[in-house]
Every structure is written in structure tokens, then in C-alpha cells.
Write an enzyme that holds these catalytic residues in place. Sequence first.
Site, PDB file in Angstrom:
ATOM      1  N   ILE A 117       0.812  -1.220   0.000  1.00 52.43           N
ATOM      2  CA  ILE A 117       0.000   0.000   0.000  1.00 52.43           C
ATOM      3  C   ILE A 117       0.843   1.266   0.000  1.00 52.43           C
ATOM      4  O   ILE A 117       0.318   2.359  -0.163  1.00 52.43           O
ATOM      5  CB  ILE A 117      -0.972   0.046   1.199  1.00 52.43           C
ATOM      6  CG1 ILE A 117      -0.208  -0.209   2.501  1.00 52.43           C
ATOM      7  CG2 ILE A 117      -2.112  -0.920   1.008  1.00 52.43           C
ATOM      8  CD1 ILE A 117      -1.049   0.049   3.740  1.00 52.43           C
TER       9      ILE A 117
ATOM     10  N   GLY B  70       8.123   4.157   1.407  1.00 53.92           N
ATOM     11  CA  GLY B  70       8.869   5.364   1.775  1.00 53.92           C
ATOM     12  C   GLY B  70      10.335   5.056   1.690  1.00 53.92           C
ATOM     13  O   GLY B  70      10.725   3.984   1.222  1.00 53.92           O
TER      14      GLY B  70
ATOM     15  N   LYS C  15       4.973  -2.315   8.034  1.00 54.61           N
ATOM     16  CA  LYS C  15       6.064  -1.610   7.351  1.00 54.61           C
ATOM     17  C   LYS C  15       7.308  -2.486   7.443  1.00 54.61           C
ATOM     18  O   LYS C  15       7.715  -2.878   8.542  1.00 54.61           O
ATOM     19  CB  LYS C  15       6.297  -0.271   8.063  1.00 54.61           C
ATOM     20  CG  LYS C  15       7.315   0.625   7.428  1.00 54.61           C
ATOM     21  CD  LYS C  15       7.115   2.020   8.005  1.00 54.61           C
ATOM     22  CE  LYS C  15       8.273   2.933   7.792  1.00 54.61           C
ATOM     23  NZ  LYS C  15       8.060   4.237   8.428  1.00 54.61           N
TER      24      LYS C  15
ATOM     25  N   ASP D 297       9.207  16.011  11.653  1.00 58.62           N
ATOM     26  CA  ASP D 297       8.970  15.803  10.224  1.00 58.62           C
ATOM     27  C   ASP D 297       7.479  15.918   9.919  1.00 58.62           C
ATOM     28  O   ASP D 297       6.904  15.087   9.213  1.00 58.62           O
ATOM     29  CB  ASP D 297       9.529  14.443   9.799  1.00 58.62           C
ATOM     30  CG  ASP D 297       9.711  14.356   8.291  1.00 58.62           C
ATOM     31  OD1 ASP D 297       9.746  15.423   7.640  1.00 58.62           O
ATOM     32  OD2 ASP D 297       9.797  13.238   7.759  1.00 58.62           O
TER      33      ASP D 297
HETATM   34  N1  LIG Z   1      -0.504   2.581   8.969  1.00 57.83           N
HETATM   35  C1  LIG Z   1      -0.644   2.807   7.664  1.00 57.83           C
HETATM   36  N2  LIG Z   1      -1.815   2.636   7.075  1.00 57.83           N
HETATM   37  C2  LIG Z   1      -1.971   2.875   5.747  1.00 57.83           C
HETATM   38  N3  LIG Z   1      -0.992   3.302   4.944  1.00 57.83           N
HETATM   39  C3  LIG Z   1       0.205   3.500   5.490  1.00 57.83           C
HETATM   40  C4  LIG Z   1       0.453   3.269   6.875  1.00 57.83           C
HETATM   41  N4  LIG Z   1       1.728   3.554   7.126  1.00 57.83           N
HETATM   42  C5  LIG Z   1       2.247   3.958   5.971  1.00 57.83           C
HETATM   43  N5  LIG Z   1       1.347   3.925   4.992  1.00 57.83           N
HETATM   44  C6  LIG Z   1       1.565   4.297   3.583  1.00 57.83           C
HETATM   45  O1  LIG Z   1       2.901   4.002   3.252  1.00 57.83           O
HETATM   46  C7  LIG Z   1       3.589   5.193   2.898  1.00 57.83           C
HETATM   47  C8  LIG Z   1       5.002   5.149   3.414  1.00 57.83           C
HETATM   48  O2  LIG Z   1       4.965   5.026   4.807  1.00 57.83           O
HETATM   49  P1  LIG Z   1       5.947   5.814   5.748  1.00 57.83           P
HETATM   50  O3  LIG Z   1       5.841   7.267   5.442  1.00 57.83           O
HETATM   51  O4  LIG Z   1       5.739   5.419   7.151  1.00 57.83           O
HETATM   52  O5  LIG Z   1       7.286   5.223   5.229  1.00 57.83           O
HETATM   53  P2  LIG Z   1       8.671   5.855   5.356  1.00 57.83           P
HETATM   54  O6  LIG Z   1       9.614   4.913   4.719  1.00 57.83           O
HETATM   55  O7  LIG Z   1       8.930   6.215   6.774  1.00 57.83           O
HETATM   56  O8  LIG Z   1       8.426   7.133   4.482  1.00 57.83           O
HETATM   57  P3  LIG Z   1       9.179   8.468   4.515  1.00 57.83           P
HETATM   58  O9  LIG Z   1       9.946   8.456   3.247  1.00 57.83           O
HETATM   59  O10 LIG Z   1       8.111   9.527   4.558  1.00 57.83           O
HETATM   60  O11 LIG Z   1      10.018   8.450   5.738  1.00 57.83           O
HETATM   61  C9  LIG Z   1       2.763   6.321   3.465  1.00 57.83           C
HETATM   62  O12 LIG Z   1       2.901   7.487   2.717  1.00 57.83           O
HETATM   63  C10 LIG Z   1       1.344   5.771   3.409  1.00 57.83           C
HETATM   64  O13 LIG Z   1       0.790   5.992   2.131  1.00 57.83           O
END
Ligand SMILES: Nc1ncnc2c1ncn2[C@@H]1O[C@H](COP(=O)(O)OP(=O)(O)OP(=O)(O)O)[C@@H](O)[C@H]1O
Length: 774
Positions: free
Chosen positions: A498, A501, A521, A613
Site C-alpha cells: 500500500i 517510503g 512496514k 517531520d
Molecule cells: N498505517 C498505515 N496505514 C496505511 N498506509 C500507510 C500506513 N503507514 C504507511 N502507509 C503508507 O505508506 C507510505 C510510506 O509510509 P511511511 O511514510 O511510514 O514510510 P517511510 O519509509 O517512513 O516514508 P518516509 O519516506 O516519509 O520516511 C505512506 O505514505 C502511506 O501511504
Amino acid sequence: MDQSKRVSIMREKFEAQTISEAESSPPPTRRPPQPIRRPNNGPATTQPSPNSNTLAPQQQPQPSLSSSGNSLPKRPLPSPAGLKKAPPLPTQPRPALNSSAEDNSSYAGSAPAPPIVVPPRSPNPNMNGHMNGNSSNSHSNHNNSNTVRKISSPININTNPPSPPSAPPHSPLMNGNHSNSNNNNTIPSPPPPPMSKQPKKLAPNAVPAGLGNILAGPPPVIKTPIISPGSTSPSLNSQPTQPTNIPPSSQQSSTIPIATSPTSTPISPPSPPSTHHQQTPQKDEEKKGFLAIFSSKKKNKKKEFSVGSPFNVKHNIHVDYNSVTGFEGLPREWEVILQSSGITKEDVVENSDAVLDVLDFHMNQQKQQQKQEQLEKLQAQAAKLPPKQLPPRPQVDNQAAAQQQAAAQQRLQQQQQAAAQQQAAQQQQLLQQQQAAQQQQMLQEQQLLEMQFTESMCGDEDLEFNNATLPEESNVSLYELISQEDPTKIYGEGSTKIGEGAAGEVFVVTKLKTNQKVAIKKMPLNQQNMKLVITEIGIMKSCKHPNIVEYIDSYLLNDSLWVAMEYMGGGCLTEILEQFNTVKLVESQIAYICLETLKGLSYVHSQHRIHRDIKSDNILLGSDGSVKLADFGYAAQLTKSKPKRITIVGTPYWMAPELIRGQNYDRKVDIWSLGIMAMEMAESEPPYMSFPPLRALFLITTKGIPELKEQAKWSDEFKDFLKKCLEKDVEARPDARQLLSHPFLKQACNSNGLVPSIFESKKAKEAQSKFSIM
Ligand SMILES: Nc1ncnc2c1ncn2[C@@H]1O[C@H](COP(=O)(O)OP(=O)(O)OP(=O)(O)O)[C@@H](O)[C@H]1O
């Protein structure tokens, strides 16, 4: 510090770094450009079936929840094409900068250590935008409904000398709001970037960072967070006029302190010129006009450096600050940086401190990027090593062969026995460690409960402002945070990607017992991102609030960490803003999102934490219209020994001026970012998004934030809310609790009021991706 002294020190650092790296590093290699994409990754609109194998092997290796672990990916896998948001139209990249996690070690409470340079949270080249200093985002084209905002690519660094000056950009923002009128002496900025769908990934070793591409095309736009340790300097090539790749220096000794960093290493006092490694830029005298102000008068003097001791440098190159003409004697590379960032002579003269802040920032960023490059290179090399070949068997006669076979069998048995004993011992040790970790965890949870209890007895005043309630530093290991359970027994096999990041990919799975959807994640775990991961989990785990995405548990599978959390069916706020042409948020919705975010922030701050952030990407929406804070990877825990922070962390366009300037900062940086996010909601993207990141940082610190473009469209309450959030004077900026009673928030709709917009944006996105497939 006196301007000329500061410039002089910066230059010394730069020189020392350049020489040290040139001598101690292997020949540079330029990483081939590879498109990096941060997908627009809202949750799949169709309900994933537990049995549906949405990650079909032919599309993508299936990261199934297999207990054997063999089938689990060691790195996040490429997402299935259908799940990635198809980039419908050209976009402007939002580059991210490098990160280091000096601060992030703090959650875990590690003893104060030298600044930790944290490379990307993911070594996966497809995900390194976040920490690799590179992420991209689209430049919003309001006339085009297909604009995509979130595309990642590493920041582009290029050593090409600047093109001949061209006309400076005339941003409507600048034209309308800032006096930048004297163009005669203006260093031309790159022209406003063409919308480019394909984010560029520039050779990170090339120096100066991003400039070639900035000059040649769209400026990198930083969307992903930065962490700057404040102790590094860029490795710039000593031949500034050549496109150059500089090998990253991995030696701590080669890191250079910035003036504002508490971790700075003192620079040695001036000493006589030395005899080799003159790094002075050439042809300074040929520079005309603006460039002439940077000319070094002492370019022929020589310096003496020893490899590995870059701080023992001599002050034999003088960089002067002249309040009339600007800086003199800056390295050529810095001139290029200033030019390509659109920082003018007037800027230098009027805001020399801010220019130096931005240069410091850039130096740090480059250093991180180079380190990451080095790491990735080493990893790639290690991966390419051929498997060990068994020596060919000699030809022997039958009897000798039989004897040899028996002996070999005996040896094998002995080896197996030894291995089994060793394994048993290791298992025993691991068990003991786990038991100790569990005990420690229980103890800490107990302490936390006690602390929360004490806080709840104190009242709000004490919660937020009494530093006496700040917790002590504590040490938490990953083993204390993760579950020992087997996730394959908890969640079904089917998983649907879904989101993605920089840190990892996010899947939705189904909890077998309850049939509840859970987001997982998956982050590759390595030494570099360990502290960030511990920070994220540690903070999420202990944050329980209706406006914070609920943490469920985490699991270690091979070298991947899986963090299970509440599934937010509405995706992130950015996904709505991406559909700005079709879905526009009205004030009551903006007020509602601000209100809910503030509630979450107020709680986070009451726990003496800073999110660092806050931006639309990190606000997740439930399908019921709920609004929750997510992504605590860059959060910091304030403690008794560290009641303020100094590390430069965040995403440039959302960063508060005090943070950019490297000053001590606290929770109020989140309030600033909230103000920027509110502007995002009104205008689809943050202010200065059309500028290169360094220029944006410079503008934020010097000019502040421009007013909303369509003034008449917005209420006075909203404008006042923005004004309060974006107050440059930190003392005058209200905190979360104070802002909660701002009149603007009284206009807030309820959660139901947001649902139609979530729904519409999904529909628009679907239509868009269908259109792009056709
Ligand atoms: N709990 C959740 N429920 C639904 N979608 C989620 C959830 N957590 C993350 N996502 C989706 O996954 C994407 C990436 O998650 P997240 O931002 O936590 O990852 P990241 O690797 O930390 O990203 P970033 O590059 O912003 O640090 C989010 O933009 C969102 O669309």
C-alpha cells in the site's frame, strides 16, 4: 562569530576535507543515474483478500510471512507495477538531503557520542531517496490534474561548473512578496524547473551537489527529511572546474564540524603556509561581476595537511567578509552552489549569516551523501563477490580414494559436531540475552508508567514546560522492543503493498484471529538505520493517543524489521493534495486536520518529544475521516541532559528557521511545520517549492514565509493561525496547547466532513492511473 572568521574556518574545513579525502579515498566512481521514485502510494482501494497473491512471483518476489524466513526478502522488493502510482504527468522532483542521526540516538539514550552519520534508512537503491538526501516531489501544476507530488530521487550532485549566468527566476512568490529587485548583480538562478516526471538521480559523489542538474534543469525539491549532524563537510574536488566524483570519506576524522554544532571539533589556530596540496580555486582573477566578490586574494599560498588529521589545518588562506561586496575567497565550488541556488550578491551582503548557514547545511548534506555512496558501493561489491570455489579433486587410485573419502567423512562428522555444539551455545546465549532484554523491557515499561503517572499528576503546565519532568537518557536495544512471536501465526499469508517510503515498504495484511486489517512496514535492518528504527519503534510504542497511528508490534525476520501498526484506509494527506485540481480542501476541513494534528502534537510534546517531520506525507487518514500522526523515524526525545536539540532534521520546505540556522530548538519546530502543512492544504504545496532547496532554506531564514496567494479567499482567522504558526521569533510562536484554542480551529468540521474528499481523491487517482495505462 565574526563573519570573516566564520567564512575562513569554513573554508579551512573545506580545504582540509578535500585534501584528506583526495589522499585517503579510492578513485571516485560516479554512480550511474538511476531513476528513483517515491510512489504515490495510497492504500489499495480494493480490499485485499487474505488469499490473494497480489505480489505474484512474476511481478515481484513475494515477501510472504513465512516462518522459515527463506522466502522473506532481505531488501524491500520492487512494488508491483499496478500498485505504484503511475506518474501521469511530468513532475518536479522533491529531493531529500542526507541524514545523520546524532539526535536519533537519543531515544535509545545512547551515551553522547560523536555525531553519527546516518546513511539512508534503506540501502535499497530504490528507496534511498529518503536518507540519501534525495527525494523528489512534483512541482504542482495547478492547471494539470495529473500532477504527481511524491516522486523520489536522490539529490543530484554535479561538479559541472555553472553555465553562463542566465536570467534569475522570477517566482510569483518572490515577485509578489519579496524585494529581490536588483537584478544587475543577481546571480542567476536556474530557470523555473520544467515539470519533469522522471526524477533524476544524480551522481552523489559528484561535487558540488546537485548543481549541474540544478543548472541544467529542474531544481531538486526536497521532500524527505534531512538529518545533518553538523559535523561534516563536503568532499569537493580540488579541480572545481571538472565534473568530479569525490570518493566519500568514511573516516570520522575527516568529518568537519560546522560552526553551529556542539560537536564541532576545534580548528587549529593559524600557522604558516605549508608546501603542498594547494587547493585554491583557479582563475579566480578571471571572475567578473558577482563572481569577483569571491575571489581569493591568497590563492597562491600553500597549506600543509596530513591525511587523517584534517583539523590540524593552517589558517593561511584568508577568506574575508566584506560588508560591501560580500565574501571574498570562497572556494569555487561554493560559488557554484550559491549561483545555482539563486543566492545573489545582495543576499550575501544582506544575509551573510544565512548564506553561511545554508553552505554549512550543504556541506553536511554532501558528506552524508558521499558516505552513503561509499556504503552502497561496498555493499554492491560484497554482493558481487563470487562464491568460493571448491578446489578441484585430484585424480587418485581407488584405494587412496577410499581412504581419502573415509578421512573426509570423519572430518565432516567432527565439523558437524563442533558446529552443533557451537549452535547450541549460541542459542543458549541468545535465550539468556532475550530473557535479560525482556526483564529490562518490563522494568522500563514500569518506569514509563510511573513517569506518565507522575506527569498526569502534574497538570498540563508541568507536562509541557517543566524541564524537571524531562526523562533521563535511557538505553533501549532493539531486542527489548521487538516481539518474539512468529508473525506468520498472527497474520495471514496474503499481503498487498500500500505504500513505500525511504525506510521501507508498507503492506496491508489481515490478522487471523480478528480479521482486522493491519499495516506492516518492512524495513531492511542494518547498522546505519538501527538507531532510527529503534527511535521510531520506541516512540511509537509508547505513544498512545487517538491522533497517533497505533503501534501494534514489531518482528525481526532475517535482516528485515516488520513493524505492525494500525491500518489507515484513507492513505496519507498528500494523496488528497495531489488531486488539487479536482479536490480542494475547504477551510473547515483544513481547520479540522490542523486541530487533529495539534491534538496529536500536543500529546507528543507533552511526552517531551519532537516529531521533526510534520508534513502532509506523515499525516494518515482513516476511511472514517480520522487524522493521525505517523512516521516517527526522525522524532527526538528530549531528556534532562538534552532538553533542546541542534541537529538539522526535517524536510527543507517544512523546516523552521531556527532549525535551519543550526540553533538550539525545541517542540516549536513542529508548530512551524504545521503552519507550512496548513499552507500546503490551502495551495497544494509548501511555499518556495519551485525553488531549489538551498535557495528555499535561504529564503525561509531571511524572508520568512510569504502570505497565501489568494488572500481574499481565506478568512482572517486562518491567516492569523498561519501567522502564529509561522512566527520566526520562537518565543512568540505559540505552543501546541496554546494553539488548540485558536479561533480558526473553531471552524473545524467533524471527521465525517473529510470523508467525501478522501473518497473523491481516491476516485480521481484511480481515474488518473487508468488514463495513464491507456
Ligand atoms: N498505517 C498505515 N496505514 C496505511 N498506509 C500507510 C500506513 N503507514 C504507511 N502507509 C503508507 O505508506 C507510505 C510510506 O509510509 P511511511 O511514510 O511510514 O514510510 P517511510 O519509509 O517512513 O516514508 P518516509 O519516506 O516519509 O520516511 C505512506 O505514505 C502511506 O501511504
